[in-house]
Design an enzyme around this catalytic site. Structure first.
Site, PDB file in Angstrom:
ATOM      1  N   SER A   1     -14.666  -3.855  -1.541  1.00  0.00           N
ATOM      2  CA  SER A   1     -13.259  -4.229  -1.447  1.00  0.00           C
ATOM      3  C   SER A   1     -12.782  -3.973  -0.024  1.00  0.00           C
ATOM      4  O   SER A   1     -13.040  -2.922   0.555  1.00  0.00           O
ATOM      5  CB  SER A   1     -12.433  -3.394  -2.414  1.00  0.00           C
ATOM      6  OG  SER A   1     -11.060  -3.602  -2.202  1.00  0.00           O
ATOM      7  N   LEU A   2     -12.102  -4.942   0.537  1.00  0.00           N
ATOM      8  CA  LEU A   2     -11.488  -4.775   1.852  1.00  0.00           C
ATOM      9  C   LEU A   2     -10.001  -4.940   1.695  1.00  0.00           C
ATOM     10  O   LEU A   2      -9.512  -5.980   1.259  1.00  0.00           O
ATOM     11  CB  LEU A   2     -12.033  -5.822   2.847  1.00  0.00           C
ATOM     12  CG  LEU A   2     -13.529  -5.744   3.141  1.00  0.00           C
ATOM     13  CD1 LEU A   2     -13.935  -6.887   4.050  1.00  0.00           C
ATOM     14  CD2 LEU A   2     -13.880  -4.418   3.771  1.00  0.00           C
ATOM     15  N   ASP A   3      -9.255  -3.887   2.030  1.00  0.00           N
ATOM     16  CA  ASP A   3      -7.803  -3.933   1.958  1.00  0.00           C
ATOM     17  C   ASP A   3      -7.276  -4.348   3.328  1.00  0.00           C
ATOM     18  O   ASP A   3      -7.702  -3.820   4.355  1.00  0.00           O
ATOM     19  CB  ASP A   3      -7.228  -2.578   1.580  1.00  0.00           C
ATOM     20  CG  ASP A   3      -7.640  -2.150   0.185  1.00  0.00           C
ATOM     21  OD1 ASP A   3      -7.887  -3.056  -0.651  1.00  0.00           O
ATOM     22  OD2 ASP A   3      -7.728  -0.959  -0.082  1.00  0.00           O
ATOM     23  N   TYR A   4      -6.352  -5.264   3.302  1.00  0.00           N
ATOM     24  CA  TYR A   4      -5.796  -5.784   4.548  1.00  0.00           C
ATOM     25  C   TYR A   4      -4.278  -5.629   4.504  1.00  0.00           C
ATOM     26  O   TYR A   4      -3.636  -6.062   3.552  1.00  0.00           O
ATOM     27  CB  TYR A   4      -6.179  -7.254   4.713  1.00  0.00           C
ATOM     28  CG  TYR A   4      -5.564  -7.926   5.897  1.00  0.00           C
ATOM     29  CD1 TYR A   4      -6.007  -7.623   7.175  1.00  0.00           C
ATOM     30  CD2 TYR A   4      -4.526  -8.833   5.747  1.00  0.00           C
ATOM     31  CE1 TYR A   4      -5.428  -8.239   8.279  1.00  0.00           C
ATOM     32  CE2 TYR A   4      -3.954  -9.447   6.835  1.00  0.00           C
ATOM     33  CZ  TYR A   4      -4.401  -9.131   8.103  1.00  0.00           C
ATOM     34  OH  TYR A   4      -3.830  -9.733   9.193  1.00  0.00           O
TER      35      TYR A   4
ATOM     36  N   PHE B   1       0.790  -1.224   0.000  1.00  0.00           N
ATOM     37  CA  PHE B   1       0.000   0.000   0.000  1.00  0.00           C
ATOM     38  C   PHE B   1       0.827   1.283   0.000  1.00  0.00           C
ATOM     39  O   PHE B   1       0.338   2.333   0.379  1.00  0.00           O
ATOM     40  CB  PHE B   1      -0.998   0.015   1.171  1.00  0.00           C
ATOM     41  CG  PHE B   1      -1.929  -1.141   1.157  1.00  0.00           C
ATOM     42  CD1 PHE B   1      -2.971  -1.204   0.245  1.00  0.00           C
ATOM     43  CD2 PHE B   1      -1.759  -2.203   2.036  1.00  0.00           C
ATOM     44  CE1 PHE B   1      -3.829  -2.288   0.223  1.00  0.00           C
ATOM     45  CE2 PHE B   1      -2.613  -3.290   2.021  1.00  0.00           C
ATOM     46  CZ  PHE B   1      -3.654  -3.321   1.117  1.00  0.00           C
TER      47      PHE B   1
END
Length: 132
Positions: A127-130, A23
């Site tokens: 969308s899930l950013d991890y 990220f």
């Protein structure tokens, strides 16, 4: 018979195609419209374009997204900076078939429900950013 879908995801930042690591540390890869043209030849099932810098959806940016949409012959999904039903309308109006929501899910769930009511659940992805 193997049944699978090919869906490339293109990351853009300041309207440049980028590649990031965890990220951040984005590096320039090229022009997103040209990349979409190249993917058209490979015939993927869909292309996801995700703005990792969350550029505001102003007219100049929408014009650039319009140029990408005009190059594509496959369904397009756009995510990044969508904060309202009006933003979603603008994205659909220029030729994208789906939208991808992330932070709006946590910031304003009622707005997400309004967008889903207006366009249907088949047109909205989450969308899930991890980051680990």
């Amino acid at each position: 018979m193997i049944d699978f879908r090919v869906i490339p995801q293109l990351l853009i930042c300041d309207f440049d195609l980028v590649k990031g690591r965890q990220f951040n540390n984005y590096r320039y890869l090229g022009d997103p419209a040209n990349t979409v043209r190249i993917f058209n030849e490979k015939a993927p099932d869909e292309i996801i374009i995700c703005d990792v810098c969350q550029t505001s959806l102003t007219d100049p940016f929408l014009n650039q997204l319009t140029s990408i949409a005009s190059q594509s012959f496959v369904p397009l999904t756009y995510g990044g900076g969508i904060k309202s039903l009006n933003d979603a309308k603008n994205i659909f109006r220029i030729g994208f078939e789906k939208i991808l929501l992330c932070s709006l899910l946590f910031n304003d769930l009622d707005e997400v429900k309004r967008i889903i009511s207006a366009f249907g659940s088949q047109s909205v992805s989450i969308s899930l950013d991890y980051k680990y």
